[in-house]
Design a protein around this motif. Structure first.
Motif, PDB file in Angstrom:
ATOM      1  N   LYS A   1     -18.036   2.771  -0.718  1.00 30.40           N
ATOM      2  CA  LYS A   1     -17.195   1.951  -0.013  1.00 30.40           C
ATOM      3  C   LYS A   1     -16.933   0.647  -0.361  1.00 30.40           C
ATOM      4  CE  LYS A   1     -18.041   2.337   4.607  1.00 30.40           C
ATOM      5  NZ  LYS A   1     -18.710   2.518   5.663  1.00 30.40           N
TER       6      LYS A   1
ATOM      7  N   PHE B   1     -13.820   1.705  -3.081  1.00 33.43           N
ATOM      8  CA  PHE B   1     -12.639   1.852  -2.186  1.00 33.43           C
ATOM      9  C   PHE B   1     -12.214   0.452  -1.651  1.00 33.43           C
ATOM     10  CE2 PHE B   1     -13.792   6.166  -2.638  1.00 33.43           C
ATOM     11  CZ  PHE B   1     -12.645   6.850  -2.706  1.00 33.43           C
TER      12      PHE B   1
ATOM     13  N   HIS C   1      -4.751   1.742  -2.623  1.00 27.51           N
ATOM     14  CA  HIS C   1      -4.510   3.029  -1.571  1.00 27.51           C
ATOM     15  C   HIS C   1      -3.211   3.364  -1.375  1.00 27.51           C
ATOM     16  CE1 HIS C   1      -8.898   3.138  -0.612  1.00 27.51           C
ATOM     17  NE2 HIS C   1      -8.762   1.852  -0.797  1.00 27.51           N
TER      18      HIS C   1
ATOM     19  N   GLU D   1      -2.811   3.404   8.207  1.00 30.44           N
ATOM     20  CA  GLU D   1      -3.665   3.859   7.304  1.00 30.44           C
ATOM     21  C   GLU D   1      -5.207   3.626   7.419  1.00 30.44           C
ATOM     22  OE1 GLU D   1      -4.359   6.146   3.469  1.00 30.44           O
ATOM     23  OE2 GLU D   1      -2.831   5.922   4.986  1.00 30.44           O
ATOM     24  N   ASN D   2      -5.816   4.454   7.733  1.00 28.26           N
ATOM     25  CA  ASN D   2      -7.513   4.246   7.907  1.00 28.26           C
ATOM     26  C   ASN D   2      -8.081   4.569   6.764  1.00 28.26           C
ATOM     27  OD1 ASN D   2      -6.675   3.557  10.608  1.00 28.26           O
ATOM     28  ND2 ASN D   2      -6.942   5.702  11.077  1.00 28.26           N
ATOM     29  N   ILE D   3      -8.902   3.481   6.254  1.00 30.97           N
ATOM     30  CA  ILE D   3      -9.714   3.535   4.997  1.00 30.97           C
ATOM     31  C   ILE D   3     -11.273   3.181   5.552  1.00 30.97           C
ATOM     32  CG2 ILE D   3     -10.415   2.685   2.855  1.00 30.97           C
ATOM     33  CD1 ILE D   3      -7.281   2.025   2.799  1.00 30.97           C
TER      34      ILE D   3
ATOM     35  N   SER E   1      -8.434  -0.356   9.227  1.00 35.60           N
ATOM     36  CA  SER E   1      -7.247   0.259   9.829  1.00 35.60           C
ATOM     37  C   SER E   1      -6.288  -0.763   9.501  1.00 35.60           C
ATOM     38  CB  SER E   1      -7.159   0.677  11.311  1.00 35.60           C
ATOM     39  OG  SER E   1      -6.069   1.181  11.509  1.00 35.60           O
TER      40      SER E   1
ATOM     41  N   ASN F   1      -4.389  -2.923  -0.730  1.00 38.37           N
ATOM     42  CA  ASN F   1      -5.874  -3.293  -1.244  1.00 38.37           C
ATOM     43  C   ASN F   1      -6.413  -4.615  -0.540  1.00 38.37           C
ATOM     44  OD1 ASN F   1      -7.805  -3.802  -2.959  1.00 38.37           O
ATOM     45  ND2 ASN F   1      -6.655  -3.136  -4.905  1.00 38.37           N
TER      46      ASN F   1
ATOM     47  N   ILE G   1      -9.169  11.358   0.653  1.00 34.30           N
ATOM     48  CA  ILE G   1      -9.754  10.258   1.498  1.00 34.30           C
ATOM     49  C   ILE G   1     -11.010  10.549   1.963  1.00 34.30           C
ATOM     50  CG2 ILE G   1      -9.209   8.701   3.503  1.00 34.30           C
ATOM     51  CD1 ILE G   1      -6.347   9.744   3.393  1.00 34.30           C
TER      52      ILE G   1
ATOM     53  N   THR H   1     -14.197  10.533   4.055  1.00 35.34           N
ATOM     54  CA  THR H   1     -14.589  10.220   5.620  1.00 35.34           C
ATOM     55  C   THR H   1     -16.053  10.183   5.811  1.00 35.34           C
ATOM     56  OG1 THR H   1     -14.543  12.446   6.302  1.00 35.34           O
ATOM     57  CG2 THR H   1     -12.300  11.070   6.509  1.00 35.34           C
TER      58      THR H   1
ATOM     59  N   SER I   1     -14.293  14.935   3.814  1.00 32.12           N
ATOM     60  CA  SER I   1     -13.011  14.419   3.253  1.00 32.12           C
ATOM     61  C   SER I   1     -11.693  14.747   4.074  1.00 32.12           C
ATOM     62  CB  SER I   1     -12.879  14.476   1.887  1.00 32.12           C
ATOM     63  OG  SER I   1     -13.804  14.273   0.824  1.00 32.12           O
TER      64      SER I   1
END
Length: 377
Positions: free
Chosen positions: A34, A38, A43, A60-62, A66, A152, A290, A292, A297
């Motif tokens: 993470k 990431f 992304h 977009e949720n990473i 969010s 990013n 993605i 999770t 994922s």
């Protein structure tokens, strides 16, 4: 710090051992991913056409982060953290939509313009020295690359174009209508497997004629022996020309069909974005892996057609991906994830030959190298 016994020797691909099994389920390693992979990577959120007019947005949720991507009244596309600056309430919960004037927080009705500026904050006139100008939405770094919007969290990262020199030209070589693409369908699939298991499966053709019947159908459409897998630093390609004499695909006749390319074309950008086109389909697909959780994922499949058109053969190809090829690959992802926990396994060998042939796993080794170097900078 990483857990004990979780180092890896990159080595020569023809003699190296694969990543140890813990890299695919250990919670401590996942936390490192993470932070070091990431939160410092680009992304892919959407195509620029997914926010066609002022007020159009997509989120977009990473992990717990969010982001809102929105087109402003000046036609500029911007990205903001999806959080109210009052008490931290998330502003938007929908994946996509449109606001007419402002983003309004559902908690205390603080409202923000499409440029992120705070427009209204009820009762803020009671506060001493309160300046609306200092309480706008926080920006997120954003770039448009090959017609797609990328974000990013790392302001010091290379641009996408700098990270992947030559990648956009290669995409445009196969997808001539790239700028006119419009979303046909977006499909999200939850998979109980680590994202790297899914990535590995996508970047080798060793299993194509050795696993299930749907992959064998894919090999019947392409010149499988001419399948090439090439690495270009932070991006890679894997592709094959069509097999001579093919008359039907996905249960439909090819005669009279229109298509972006008759090749099976794939281009991957580190860490988890793939653009692709199935043979004889008038589309561009996006495949985003993605993470999770350590062993879960979300796979996001986007299907784009020029001006949103869907010829019958393309429609059949999308249906085939959603109902046949995708599920066959996911079944392999699930059994691999389970096997990685076995007391009888820790590391394997890459099947890499000197010729880097169509069945060689050199791209898997290359991906592991990029991943490990990002994880342990």
């Amino acid at each position: 710090m990483l857990a004990k016994k979780t180092t890896w020797e990159i080595g020569d691909p023809q003699t190296a051992f694969t990543l140890p099994a813990k890299f695919f389920y250990d919670p401590e390693i996942f936390d490192e991913e993470k932070r070091n992979v990431f939160f410092k990577s680009w992304h892919c959120v959407c195509h620029e056409s997914d926010v066609p007019e002022a007020g159009s947005f997509i989120t977009e949720n990473i992990f717990e982060q969010s982001v809102i991507v929105v087109r402003g009244r000046d036609n500029e596309v911007r990205a903001f953290h999806n959080v109210c600056q009052h008490r931290g309430n998330r502003l938007i919960t929908e994946r996509r939509g449109k606001v007419n004037v402002v983003f309004r927080c559902g908690y205390h009705s603080w409202s923000y313009g499409l440029d992120g500026a705070l427009r209204a904050a009820p009762r803020s006139e009671c506060l001493q020295g309160f300046d609306k100008g200092g309480h706008g939405l926080k920006s997120v770094r954003m770039e448009i690359f090959a017609g797609f919007v990328f974000i990013n969290f790392d302001n010091n990262a290379q641009s996408v174009a700098e990270m992947c020199p030559g990648a956009e030209a290669e995409i445009r070589r196969f997808i001539p209508d790239l700028d006119n693409m419009r979303l046909i369908e977006e499909v999200d699939v939850s998979v109980n497997a680590n994202w790297k298991v899914i990535q590995e499966n996508s970047i080798e053709a060793y299993h194509f004629d050795l696993s299930g019947p749907v992959h064998k159908h894919l090999t019947s459409l392409i010149d499988y022996k001419s399948y090439t897998l090439k690495e270009y630093g932070n991006w890679w390609t894997y592709m094959a020309p069509p097999k001579a004499g093919v008359t039907a695909a996905y249960g439909k006749a090819i005669n009279g069909a229109s298509y972006q390319t008759d090749w099976f074309f794939n281009i991957g950008l580190f860490p988890n974005t793939t653009f692709y086109c199935f043979p004889f389909t008038d589309m561009l697909g996006t495949f985003i892996m993605i993470p999770t959780g350590p062993e879960t994922s979300l796979l996001r499949f986007g299907y784009y057609g020029p001006n949103g058109q869907i010829p019958e053969l393309t429609k059949a190809g999308i249906h085939w991906m959603n109902t046949e090829l995708g599920p066959e690959d996911i079944a392999l992802n699930l059994t691999t994830q389970k096997g990685l926990h076995s007391f009888g396994y820790d590391q394997g060998r890459y099947l890499v030959d000197a010729e880097r042939s169509n069945q060689s796993e050199h791209l898997v080794h290359h991906f592991h190298k990029l991943y490990y170097q990002a994880l342990r900078p």
